[in-house]
Each structure stands twice: as structure tokens, then as C-alpha cells.
Scaffold this active site. Structure first.
Site, PDB file in Angstrom:
ATOM      1  N   SER A 279       0.828  -1.202   0.000  1.00  9.06           N
ATOM      2  CA  SER A 279       0.000   0.000   0.000  1.00  9.06           C
ATOM      3  C   SER A 279       0.864   1.255   0.000  1.00  9.06           C
ATOM      4  O   SER A 279       1.877   1.325   0.718  1.00  9.06           O
ATOM      5  CB  SER A 279      -0.913   0.023   1.235  1.00  9.06           C
ATOM      6  OG  SER A 279      -1.792  -1.070   1.265  1.00  9.06           O
TER       7      SER A 279
ATOM      8  N   ILE B   5      -8.396   6.127   1.199  1.00 15.08           N
ATOM      9  CA  ILE B   5      -9.632   5.342   1.202  1.00 15.08           C
ATOM     10  C   ILE B   5     -10.330   5.508  -0.137  1.00 15.08           C
ATOM     11  O   ILE B   5     -10.586   6.643  -0.574  1.00 15.08           O
ATOM     12  CB  ILE B   5     -10.571   5.803   2.332  1.00 15.08           C
ATOM     13  CG1 ILE B   5      -9.896   5.595   3.696  1.00 15.08           C
ATOM     14  CG2 ILE B   5     -11.902   5.071   2.274  1.00 15.08           C
ATOM     15  CD1 ILE B   5     -10.665   6.193   4.860  1.00 15.08           C
TER      16      ILE B   5
ATOM     17  N   TYR C 233     -10.336   3.189 -16.062  1.00 16.12           N
ATOM     18  CA  TYR C 233     -10.436   3.733 -14.712  1.00 16.12           C
ATOM     19  C   TYR C 233     -11.878   4.082 -14.368  1.00 16.12           C
ATOM     20  O   TYR C 233     -12.265   4.086 -13.205  1.00 16.12           O
ATOM     21  CB  TYR C 233      -9.531   4.963 -14.578  1.00 16.12           C
ATOM     22  CG  TYR C 233      -9.101   5.243 -13.160  1.00 16.12           C
ATOM     23  CD1 TYR C 233      -8.441   4.277 -12.402  1.00 16.12           C
ATOM     24  CD2 TYR C 233      -9.354   6.476 -12.573  1.00 16.12           C
ATOM     25  CE1 TYR C 233      -8.042   4.535 -11.102  1.00 16.12           C
ATOM     26  CE2 TYR C 233      -8.951   6.749 -11.273  1.00 16.12           C
ATOM     27  CZ  TYR C 233      -8.303   5.766 -10.547  1.00 16.12           C
ATOM     28  OH  TYR C 233      -7.917   6.033  -9.255  1.00 16.12           O
TER      29      TYR C 233
ATOM     30  N   LYS D  29     -12.188  10.567  -8.344  1.00 11.82           N
ATOM     31  CA  LYS D  29     -10.927  11.274  -8.108  1.00 11.82           C
ATOM     32  C   LYS D  29     -11.029  12.737  -8.529  1.00 11.82           C
ATOM     33  O   LYS D  29     -10.395  13.613  -7.915  1.00 11.82           O
ATOM     34  CB  LYS D  29      -9.781  10.588  -8.846  1.00 11.82           C
ATOM     35  CG  LYS D  29      -9.430   9.205  -8.327  1.00 11.82           C
ATOM     36  CD  LYS D  29      -9.007   9.220  -6.861  1.00 11.82           C
ATOM     37  CE  LYS D  29      -8.502   7.853  -6.428  1.00 11.82           C
ATOM     38  NZ  LYS D  29      -8.184   7.805  -4.973  1.00 11.82           N
TER      39      LYS D  29
END
Length: 277
Positions: A19, A100, A163, A170
Site C-alpha cells: 500500500s 480510502i 479507470y 478522483k
């Protein structure tokens, strides 16, 4: 004395050792910072407690890794509990890392135009609104001059095939960064985003990272992909006093890929392949 000596904060969204959030947290702790961690609660019927187990494995034995707390970012009461625990065990905090994001797989894999109404709500709430929810809940826990960082991606600025709905999320997240920076600016609290290129992470695999790595290597001015170590360094920089004059910023860490308006070196590679055929 490290650049985070005396600094304390909350890290969210660590899934495993790959991560980006973990790369950032590792460097912060090496530089003297103390990190509390939140993780997605395990399901009640999960006797193995996989989510807790993964982060326990990473943080076990690290003196600067403080408490681990379950937190569902869609539950305000759980966010409030984590912030209260931060204040009780750490005191006022100096940094918050928001890492997140989620979209239902069936909506993430499909064309954006086919996104379900419910899938859109879920993806936007978890991937974008959660930054507002966490930052608002942390206002009373922040030291003046604290720093907030979220993780974004170039797909929020330009259309990146595959995406899909996450790119829309985003884009919202990028805008939220700017408005939160304005709201918190009078206290000297900074809000920024790190836009990293493709890496082998859980979220990266969901976005088709294997195909993207080759594209970035061919197009980026540096002619290569980025590393987890570089992501850790850039993220830590934005959470540290080293970036004290930086806010409302989206920092691109992608070997320069975002600056390219044409395929660059890929043209030469394609021509070479055609000539060799």
C-alpha cells in the site's frame, strides 16, 4: 532527530505492505513520527479477522506504531470514535493521511456510462466524501499547522480508459482538496493530494496496472515507472513541515507522464516494431 520527531498522526487505508499508505507511514515512523492506524472492520462472521491481522503483522514490534482501530468511513460514529481515541492516546495530531477508495466491482469494470445509481453513490461516498468526513471530524484534534494528505490519480484529470467511475470520484476528490485547503487555511492547516503513477497495489491491480506500467515506461520523460520508496518520500514530504508553504496542491509523482501530450518514445518503439516485422 528525524523530520517527524515529536509529530503524531493518523494513517488510514493501509491494506498490506504494498500500500502507498504503508510506504508513507514507514518513512514517517523511521523519521521519528508516531502513527495510529485505522482499518476497515472485519465482517462479524470472519473469525480470521483478516483486515486486522494484516495490519497487525505490519506494525507488530514497531515502537512508533500506536493503536489500531476499526473504522468504516461511511459511519460517522466510527470516525468520531477514532478521532476521540487519537486525542486520548496521542493528544493533538499533526498529520492525517486519507487513503480510502472503493467502487463496486461491477460498476468499476463497466463503462462509465453504465454506472448504476447505487454504485455511483457508494463510490463517491467512500472515495471522495470520506475526505470531508474525516477532516471535519479531525478539526478539533488537529494542531494548528497540521497537514492532511489524500491519494489521487491522473484519471481524475484526464480520461484514462479502464479507470471509469473511479476517475469521476478522483475528480471530485481533487476539487475537495482545494476547498478544504481554503476552509482550513486560516489555522495554517494544509490539504494536499499525491497523484502517483501506477504501482503494484490492490487498487492498482483493480485498475489494470500491468498494462499501465508499460505505457508509463514508454511515455514518461524519465523512461521508467516510479517506486514505492518514491511514493513514501513524496507523501512524507507533503505531511511534514518541509512543505509548510504548500497547500491545495496535487503533486504528480509519475516520472513526468502527466506532462506528455503525445506518445513520446512509444512512437519510436512502434516504428521499430513495424520495421522489424
Amino acid at each position: 532527530m528525524g523530520m517527524f520527531s515529536g509529530k503524531k498522526g493518523l494513517i488510514t487505508g493501509v491494506f498490506n505492505e504494498k500500500s502507498i499508505a504503508w510506504a508513507i507511514a514507514e518513512l514517517i515512523m523511521r523519521e521519528g513520527g508516531e502513527c495510529a492506524f485505522s482499518y476497515m472492520p472485519d465482517k462479524p462472521d470472519d473469525a480470521r479477522q483478516k483486515n486486522l491481522g494484516r495490519i497487525q503483522k505490519l506494525t507488530e514490534g514497531l515502537p512508533n506504531a500506536k493503536f489500531l482501530a476499526p473504522m468504516d468511513a461511511t459511519k460517522d460514529e466510527q470516525i468520531a470514535e477514532v478521532m476521540s481515541r487519537c486525542e486520548a492516546e496521542l493528544g493533538k495530531i499533526d498529520f492525517l493521511l486519507h487513503s480510502i477508495a472503493f467502487a463496486p466491482p461491477e460498476d468499476l469494470r463497466g463503462d462509465t456510462i453504465a454506472t448504476s445509481r447505487e454504485g455511483f453513490k457508494v463510490a463517491m461516498e467512500i472515495s471522495a466524501y470520506s475526505l470531508i468526513a474525516l477532516t471535519n471530524a479531525a478539526r478539533g484534534v488537529f494542531n494548528d499547522g497540521a497537514s492532511v494528505l489524500t491519494l489521487t490519480y491522473f484519471g481524475g484529470e484526464k480520461c484514462v480508459p479502464g479507470y471509469n467511475i473511479m476517475g469521476v470520484c478522483k475528480a471530485a476528490l481533487d476539487s475537495i482538496v482545494k476547498y478544504l485547503a481554503f476552509d482550513l487555511g486560516p489555522r495554517g492547516i494544509r490539504v494536499n493530494a499525491l497523484s502517483a503513477g501506477p504501482l503494484q497495489t490492490i487498487s492498482g491491480r483493480g485498475a489494470g496496472v500491468d498494462q499501465m506500467l508499460g505505457l508509463y515506461e514508454a511515455m514518461a520523460p524519465l523512461g521508467r515507472n516510479i517506486t514505492h520508496e518514491e511514493a513514501g518520500k513524496c507523501g512524507a514530504f507533503l505531511l511534514s513541515d518541509m512543505s509548510s508553504g504548500v497547500t491545495a496542491e496535487i503533486l504528480h509523482l509519475d516520472a513526468g507522464y502527466n506532462a506528455m501530450g503525445s506518445p513520446g518514445r512509444m512512437v519510436d518503439q512502434i516504428k521499430a516494431a513495424q520495421q522489424g516485422a
